[in-house]
Design an enzyme around this catalytic site. Structure first.
Site, PDB file in Angstrom:
ATOM      1  N   ASP A 103      25.691 -16.395 131.289  1.00 26.53           N
ATOM      2  CA  ASP A 103      25.539 -17.322 132.932  1.00 26.53           C
ATOM      3  C   ASP A 103      25.046 -16.772 134.241  1.00 26.53           C
ATOM      4  O   ASP A 103      23.346 -18.013 134.768  1.00 26.53           O
ATOM      5  CB  ASP A 103      27.058 -17.995 132.887  1.00 26.53           C
ATOM      6  CG  ASP A 103      27.462 -17.827 131.392  1.00 26.53           C
ATOM      7  OD1 ASP A 103      27.294 -18.748 130.948  1.00 26.53           O
ATOM      8  OD2 ASP A 103      28.495 -17.347 130.993  1.00 26.53           O
ATOM      9  N   HIS A 163      33.997 -18.920 129.929  1.00 25.87           N
ATOM     10  CA  HIS A 163      32.348 -18.537 130.243  1.00 25.87           C
ATOM     11  C   HIS A 163      32.161 -19.779 129.076  1.00 25.87           C
ATOM     12  O   HIS A 163      32.309 -19.917 127.291  1.00 25.87           O
ATOM     13  CB  HIS A 163      32.624 -17.362 128.972  1.00 25.87           C
ATOM     14  CG  HIS A 163      30.919 -17.710 127.975  1.00 25.87           C
ATOM     15  ND1 HIS A 163      29.995 -17.608 129.219  1.00 25.87           N
ATOM     16  CD2 HIS A 163      31.005 -17.661 126.855  1.00 25.87           C
ATOM     17  CE1 HIS A 163      29.276 -17.993 128.168  1.00 25.87           C
ATOM     18  NE2 HIS A 163      29.423 -17.534 126.445  1.00 25.87           N
TER      19      HIS A 163
HETATM   20  P1  NAX Z   1      26.852 -12.795 114.974  1.00 26.04           P
HETATM   21  O1  NAX Z   1      27.199 -13.424 114.039  1.00 26.04           O
HETATM   22  O2  NAX Z   1      25.271 -12.198 114.207  1.00 26.04           O
HETATM   23  O3  NAX Z   1      27.747 -11.325 114.402  1.00 26.04           O
HETATM   24  C1  NAX Z   1      28.543 -11.205 115.022  1.00 26.04           C
HETATM   25  C2  NAX Z   1      29.208 -10.196 113.528  1.00 26.04           C
HETATM   26  O4  NAX Z   1      30.402  -9.531 113.961  1.00 26.04           O
HETATM   27  C3  NAX Z   1      28.794  -9.897 112.181  1.00 26.04           C
HETATM   28  O5  NAX Z   1      28.345  -8.974 111.837  1.00 26.04           O
HETATM   29  C4  NAX Z   1      30.858 -10.022 112.139  1.00 26.04           C
HETATM   30  O6  NAX Z   1      30.348  -9.130 110.698  1.00 26.04           O
HETATM   31  C5  NAX Z   1      30.981  -9.522 113.149  1.00 26.04           C
HETATM   32  N1  NAX Z   1      32.776  -9.423 112.982  1.00 26.04           N
HETATM   33  C6  NAX Z   1      33.450 -10.340 112.996  1.00 26.04           C
HETATM   34  N2  NAX Z   1      34.397  -9.963 112.444  1.00 26.04           N
HETATM   35  C7  NAX Z   1      34.488  -8.484 112.995  1.00 26.04           C
HETATM   36  C8  NAX Z   1      35.763  -7.946 113.309  1.00 26.04           C
HETATM   37  N3  NAX Z   1      36.728  -8.208 112.925  1.00 26.04           N
HETATM   38  N4  NAX Z   1      35.561  -6.517 114.119  1.00 26.04           N
HETATM   39  C9  NAX Z   1      34.903  -6.344 113.989  1.00 26.04           C
HETATM   40  N5  NAX Z   1      33.194  -7.527 113.451  1.00 26.04           N
HETATM   41  C10 NAX Z   1      33.935  -8.110 113.219  1.00 26.04           C
HETATM   42  O7  NAX Z   1      27.312 -13.136 115.962  1.00 26.04           O
HETATM   43  P2  NAX Z   1      26.220 -12.672 117.516  1.00 26.04           P
HETATM   44  O8  NAX Z   1      25.387 -13.647 117.417  1.00 26.04           O
HETATM   45  O9  NAX Z   1      25.792 -11.531 117.788  1.00 26.04           O
HETATM   46  O10 NAX Z   1      27.755 -13.004 118.542  1.00 26.04           O
HETATM   47  C11 NAX Z   1      28.527 -12.220 119.117  1.00 26.04           C
HETATM   48  C12 NAX Z   1      29.781 -13.816 119.464  1.00 26.04           C
HETATM   49  O11 NAX Z   1      29.365 -12.956 120.949  1.00 26.04           O
HETATM   50  C13 NAX Z   1      29.955 -14.176 119.396  1.00 26.04           C
HETATM   51  O12 NAX Z   1      31.249 -14.902 118.909  1.00 26.04           O
HETATM   52  C14 NAX Z   1      29.225 -15.893 120.215  1.00 26.04           C
HETATM   53  O13 NAX Z   1      29.838 -16.639 120.603  1.00 26.04           O
HETATM   54  C15 NAX Z   1      29.168 -14.638 121.581  1.00 26.04           C
HETATM   55  N6  NAX Z   1      28.253 -15.182 122.520  1.00 26.04           N
HETATM   56  C16 NAX Z   1      28.975 -14.340 123.840  1.00 26.04           C
HETATM   57  C17 NAX Z   1      28.382 -14.759 125.170  1.00 26.04           C
HETATM   58  C18 NAX Z   1      28.783 -15.178 126.537  1.00 26.04           C
HETATM   59  O14 NAX Z   1      27.488 -15.212 127.358  1.00 26.04           O
HETATM   60  N7  NAX Z   1      29.774 -13.998 126.589  1.00 26.04           N
HETATM   61  C19 NAX Z   1      26.431 -15.369 124.699  1.00 26.04           C
HETATM   62  C20 NAX Z   1      25.992 -15.485 123.330  1.00 26.04           C
HETATM   63  C21 NAX Z   1      27.544 -15.450 122.496  1.00 26.04           C
HETATM   64  O15 NAX Z   1      26.731 -16.470 122.155  1.00 26.04           O
END
Ligand code: NAX
Length: 328
Positions: A159, A187
């Site tokens: 952000d 966030h």
């Molecule tokens: P993806 O869905 O591509 O990847 C997430 C991965 O996490 C998947 O491979 C899944 O298998 C794995 N996962 C789920 N549960 C798990 C667990 N208990 N232990 C280990 N791995 C696990 O999501 P992606 O685009 O990589 O985003 C990841 C996270 O970042 C999401 O929650 C998203 O909302 C968040 N974000 C946060 C941002 C921020 O500024 N704070 C910005 C970007 C993003 O949106």
């Protein structure tokens, strides 16, 4: 040569993981003279995909990459972690209420907090990226009583970087001419990007721009809703920019903020600026010797006060909801 630093990354097979791991392995997280050992955590169904990413990391022949281990067990993944990047989370799917989302993520971040408490290195630094990031960080922190609360942080650097980009375009200056940007609060869409304390070439950014209508009706909503705009355009959520911000967050935490500047990090509140103690909220922070400090003494006018309060109230509601669910 130096002993490798252990970096644990959860959600390693996800799209942020795919961008993040290569930057860590190339030395951009901790510096060009620090070898890293990666410990990747995934859910069992995604371990195979994480193995594929590990093959590509091998194939990049990064001189600083001292090893990669992949786990589907949090206790093992966080063993010896010096840096823990908690990226994996349960996304909100259609028809999911906020309570369901918080509960599903509690099921992830409670055991991860416990695993960090049990096995991480004494100097562990934790960044939560997975949403809802601030409250996930709070859940993990509450289950790691032996780790100083200050080590648990959540990411608002994306952000912050988005705010720098928007302001640099509006003012026609380079992002490096802008100092003291702040994201306050959660966030989420309630976050408050603050131009009243930001400076362009040493002068107030708000005054330099001199366009309150732009600030209120364009800048703030554009920054707050940028994630949705990226999804609309890319048909997929921000990944490389999120990974870049995670690199920036940890790099700044470890290496310090520049004199006359600060950054934005969601950190545990000590009550500063009326943010209830214990909430993990974004503040202007300086960093030095691997520790952060909330910038003190800023004057907050009514415009900023109302926006900070709205975002902090949302964080308090999330905390109350996870408390009610027995997650903290
Ligand atoms: P993806 O869905 O591509 O990847 C997430 C991965 O996490 C998947 O491979 C899944 O298998 C794995 N996962 C789920 N549960 C798990 C667990 N208990 N232990 C280990 N791995 C696990 O999501 P992606 O685009 O990589 O985003 C990841 C996270 O970042 C999401 O929650 C998203 O909302 C968040 N974000 C946060 C941002 C921020 O500024 N704070 C910005 C970007 C993003 O949106």
């Amino acid at each position: 040569s130096r002993t490798p630093v252990t970096v644990t990354v959860t959600g390693a097979a996800g799209q942020i993981g795919y961008a993040l791991l290569f930057r860590i392995a190339s030395g951009q997280l901790l510096g060009a003279d620090t070898p890293v050992r990666l410990r990747l955590l995934e859910i069992p169904q995604a371990v195979k995909a994480a193995e594929g990413t590990a093959m590509e990391l091998d194939d990049s022949a990064f001189p600083l990459l001292a090893g990669i281990d992949i786990f589907d067990d949090a206790a093992k993944a966080f063993e010896g972690a010096n840096v823990a990047l908690l990226v994996g989370a349960r996304p909100r799917t259609q028809g999911m209420e906020r309570g369901d989302l918080l509960e599903a993520n509690g099921g992830i971040f409670k055991p991860q907090g416990e695993a960090i408490n049990a096995g991480a290195a004494d100097d562990v630094k934790i960044l939560v990226v997975g949403n809802p990031a601030n409250t996930n960080a709070l859940i993990a922190q509450q289950h790691a009583p032996d780790v100083p609360a200050a080590r648990f942080t959540a990411m608002t650097r994306l952000d912050h970087n988005r705010a720098l980009a928007q302001l640099s375009k509006k003012a026609g200056v380079s992002v490096s001419d802008i100092k003291k940007m702040t994201i306050w609060g959660n966030h989420s869409a309630t976050q408050y990007p603050d131009l009243f304390h930001a400076e362009i070439a040493g002068k107030s950014a708000a005054e330099t721009v001199g366009d309150q209508a732009w600030l209120e009706n364009d800048f703030i909503p554009t920054v707050a809703k940028r994630g949705a705009a990226i999804i609309e355009a890319r048909k997929s959520s921000s990944a490389a920019s999120a990974a870049s911000a995670a690199i920036d967050h940890v790099h700044t935490w470890v290496n310090g903020t520049a004199e006359g500047d600060w950054t934005s990090m969601a950190v545990v509140s000590d009550g500063s600026y009326g943010v209830p103690e214990g909430l993990i909220s974004s503040f202007p922070v300086t960093t030095r010797n691997g520790e952060w400090e909330i910038v003190q003494g800023l004057e907050i006018d009514d415009f900023s006060r109302a926006r900070i309060d709205a975002s902090v109230n949302e964080l308090a509601e999330e905390r109350d909801a996870v408390r009610k669910l027995g997650l903290i």
